[in-house]
Design an enzyme around this catalytic site. Structure first.
Site, short mmCIF file in Angstrom:
data_model
loop_
_atom_site.label_atom_id
_atom_site.label_comp_id
_atom_site.label_asym_id
_atom_site.label_seq_id
_atom_site.Cartn_x
_atom_site.Cartn_y
_atom_site.Cartn_z
N LEU A 253 0.82 -1.21 0.00
CA LEU A 253 0.00 0.00 0.00
C LEU A 253 0.85 1.25 0.00
CD1 LEU A 253 -2.72 -1.10 2.60
CD2 LEU A 253 -2.98 -0.95 0.11
N GLY A 254 2.14 1.11 0.25
CA GLY A 254 3.03 2.27 0.23
C GLY A 254 4.18 2.11 1.20
N GLY B 58 6.95 4.28 3.81
CA GLY B 58 7.19 5.50 4.55
C GLY B 58 8.66 5.65 4.85
N GLY C 234 9.35 2.25 7.16
CA GLY C 234 8.76 0.94 6.94
C GLY C 234 7.82 0.92 5.76
N VAL D 129 3.74 -0.35 4.38
CA VAL D 129 2.37 -0.73 4.72
C VAL D 129 1.88 -1.71 3.66
CG1 VAL D 129 0.02 0.03 5.18
CG2 VAL D 129 1.95 1.49 5.84
N LYS E 284 1.38 -2.63 8.99
CA LYS E 284 2.55 -1.74 8.94
C LYS E 284 3.75 -2.51 9.48
CE LYS E 284 4.00 3.00 9.89
NZ LYS E 284 3.59 4.32 10.44
N ASP F 185 2.94 15.88 11.71
CA ASP F 185 3.06 15.73 10.25
C ASP F 185 1.68 15.72 9.60
OD1 ASP F 185 4.22 15.51 7.77
OD2 ASP F 185 4.58 13.35 7.89
#
Length: 535
Positions: free
Chosen positions: A16-17, A19, A22, A24, A39, A127
């Site tokens: 899912l992406g 960061g 880490g 996800v 995550k 953030d």
């Protein structure tokens, strides 16, 4: 990737992406058949990154608010730590801009409600950006990615999305709710105009960009020639300018002030529903119980070293027995132990509490739990149809004599065997409503766990009524929850209603009525909210 199984339970279906620390993943929980987001933190991450990751999970899991993504379970395997959370559909707020101003105000209001929960606990997100505000298909917003979460006050590191970083963060000044309000102002400007008020690509560019005030959103839209968008009111221009104030003193002082301004812009019908308010009251900050938590941590350390312990948490209704067990579940859930919580009051039938406990263990430790259970599976299947179905065993032709006693011993020996491989924490709540068979099994377990790595924590009323409850109490350490001090009542109310000047007076009055009982105190708050006497 689709064949990868994490912790023997979560089948990876895609990414899912990624960061800063880490990734996800989209996963299928093969035990429960549900899809989740997971995550993952690499095993090579620094200790301080691990600590922040665990803090992020514990905070998310304790919030349970409709405007914040919900976390479920924490785990570790050979590849590192991870936690699961709800799998969101929709997209972030970066996708479609500029937006009509009323729609923007509604999105900002949702984000502010989520931030208010964090700020009530003395936490700043740090953030807030269009990519960390997720819009679900019903048009509502959830806060996501709380990896930068920190307590109010000085911060040791500078984080954030450059156009949304407040001046006080760059200047290493103490941070509070107003730092997030600045970032929300930057988000508002982008959603209204499709442009960044301070279009920095790096944090180093901000000082130069701050030398010039951004054009009001209404002027920026006029220059774009977007006649399809309704004119932005002067009041919204003013609110965005205040949120983007260089000085925190120029911004709204509290979430309540910000929500009032947005409500005024949106007009009638913009106030939050009672359901949303009660969701916040159902999961307030955990307050007090410092002595009890310290003692429980010490007993866990003893159990983890092979000196098993049993504890009875006692107290009158409303004193927070359940909340203390839930807090312990979160705290120890990031340790090396397997932690299981069961609400005995929600189980019905013979061996019902024990069966629920077995089911939880089979969920969180499927391989180890099944292996340790194998020698006892046949006798347990005779007393529990649910467990028999779970294990895929056929029904016995007849119930053997003495099977209940042997089942109790089998359950005890199974848990002791499981705890011989790694620490095990069992949290059993509401045992005053447990079935007799399960209670008898727990008494036998409490008497035999001294040489195991098992911590058994049971919740009972201050005065038990059944002989088995007394027997369990005699075999255990005892923690009795006392009423809140006035300072703890004030801290609890501030976590719900914020730092408004009227909260101390409200706390003093409610403390007189509730007599330090936190459950009664929260019920009084619910009544005040339902009657629109406070919000």
């Amino acid at each position: 990737m689709s064949a990868t199984l994490i912790a023997g339970r979560y089948r990876v279906e895609g990414s899912l992406g990624r960061g800063g620390v880490g990734e996800v993943l989209r996963v299928l929980d093969v035990e429960r058949g549900t899809r989740l987001a997971l995550k993952r933190l690499p095993a090579i991450a620094l200790p301080k990154v691990h600590a922040q990751f665990e803090f992020e999970f514990r905070t998310l899991a304790s919030l349970r608010h409709p405007r914040i993504v919900r976390a479920h379970e924490f785990g570790r395997d050979e590849a590192g730590a991870f936690y699961t959370m709800e799998l969101l559909t929709g997209d972030d707020l970066a996708r479609r801009t500029p937006l009509p101003w009323r729609e923007v105000c509604g999105l900002l209001r949702d984000a502010a409600e989520g931030l208010g929960v964090l700020h009530g606990r003395g936490l700043v997100h740090r953030d807030i950006s269009v990519r960390n505000l997720w819009r679900t298909p019903d048009g509502r917003v959830k806060l996501i990615d709380l990896g930068t979460l920190a307590p109010f006050g000085p911060s040791s590191n500078l984080v954030g999305t450059p156009p949304c970083v407040p001046p006080e963060a760059l200047e290493r000044q103490p941070l509070d709710a107003r730092a997030d309000f600045y970032a929300l102002g930057a988000v508002a400007y982008f959603l209204l105009t499709g442009l960044n008020a301070f279009p920095a690509r790096t944090i180093a560019q901000l000082e130069e960009l701050w030398k010039q005030e951004p054009r009001p959103p209404s002027h920026a839209i006029a220059e774009l020639g977007r006649m399809d968008l309704p004119p932005i009111p002067d009041e919204l221009d003013a609110l965005v300018a205040e949120l983007l104030s260089r000085s925190p003193l120029g911004r709204p002082a509290s979430t309540a002030q910000l929500l009032d301004r947005l409500d005024h812009l949106l007009g009638e019908g913009s106030s939050p529903s009672h359901e949303l308010a009660e969701a916040q009251l159902a999961h307030p900050a955990f307050v007090g119980r410092t002595r009890e938590r310290r003692r429980l941590r010490r007993l866990y350390m003893l159990a983890a070293r092979g000196r098993g312990q049993c504890v009875v948490v006692a107290g009158e209704p409303g004193q927070g027995r359940t909340r203390l067990l839930r807090e312990l579940e979160l705290e120890l859930g990031t340790s090396a132990a397997t932690v299981v919580y069961v609400d005995a009051a929600s189980q019905q039938g013979s061996f019902a509490t024990a069966t629920a406990l077995a089911g939880q263990l089979l969920d969180v430790q499927p391989t180890a739990a099944r292996a340790a259970l194998r020698p006892h599976a046949a006798v347990l299947a005779q007393v529990s149809p649910r467990l028999r179905e779970r294990l895929g065993l056929s029904a016995p032709r007849a119930i053997e004599s003495g099977v209940r006693m042997r089942a109790q011993m089998g359950l005890r020996d199974w848990l002791l065997a499981l705890a011989s491989t790694h620490p095990l924490v069992l949290l059993l709540d509401g045992l005053e409503r447990s079935d007799e068979e399960s209670l008898s099994f727990l008494v036998s377990l409490a008497l035999e766990l001294r040489g195991s790595s098992l911590l058994l924590v049971c919740s009972l009323p201050e005065q038990g009524t059944r002989p088995l409850e007394h027997a369990l109490a005699r075999a255990s350490h005892r923690l009795t929850l006392s009423p809140f001090a006035t300072s703890e009542t004030l801290e609890l109310l501030r976590s719900v209603f914020g730092s408004d000047d009227r909260v101390p007076r409200l706390a003093e009055r409610l403390d007189e009525i509730a007599r330090g009982n936190p459950g009664h105190l929260l019920e009084l708050c619910r009544q005040l909210v339902r009657r629109n006497q406070v919000r």
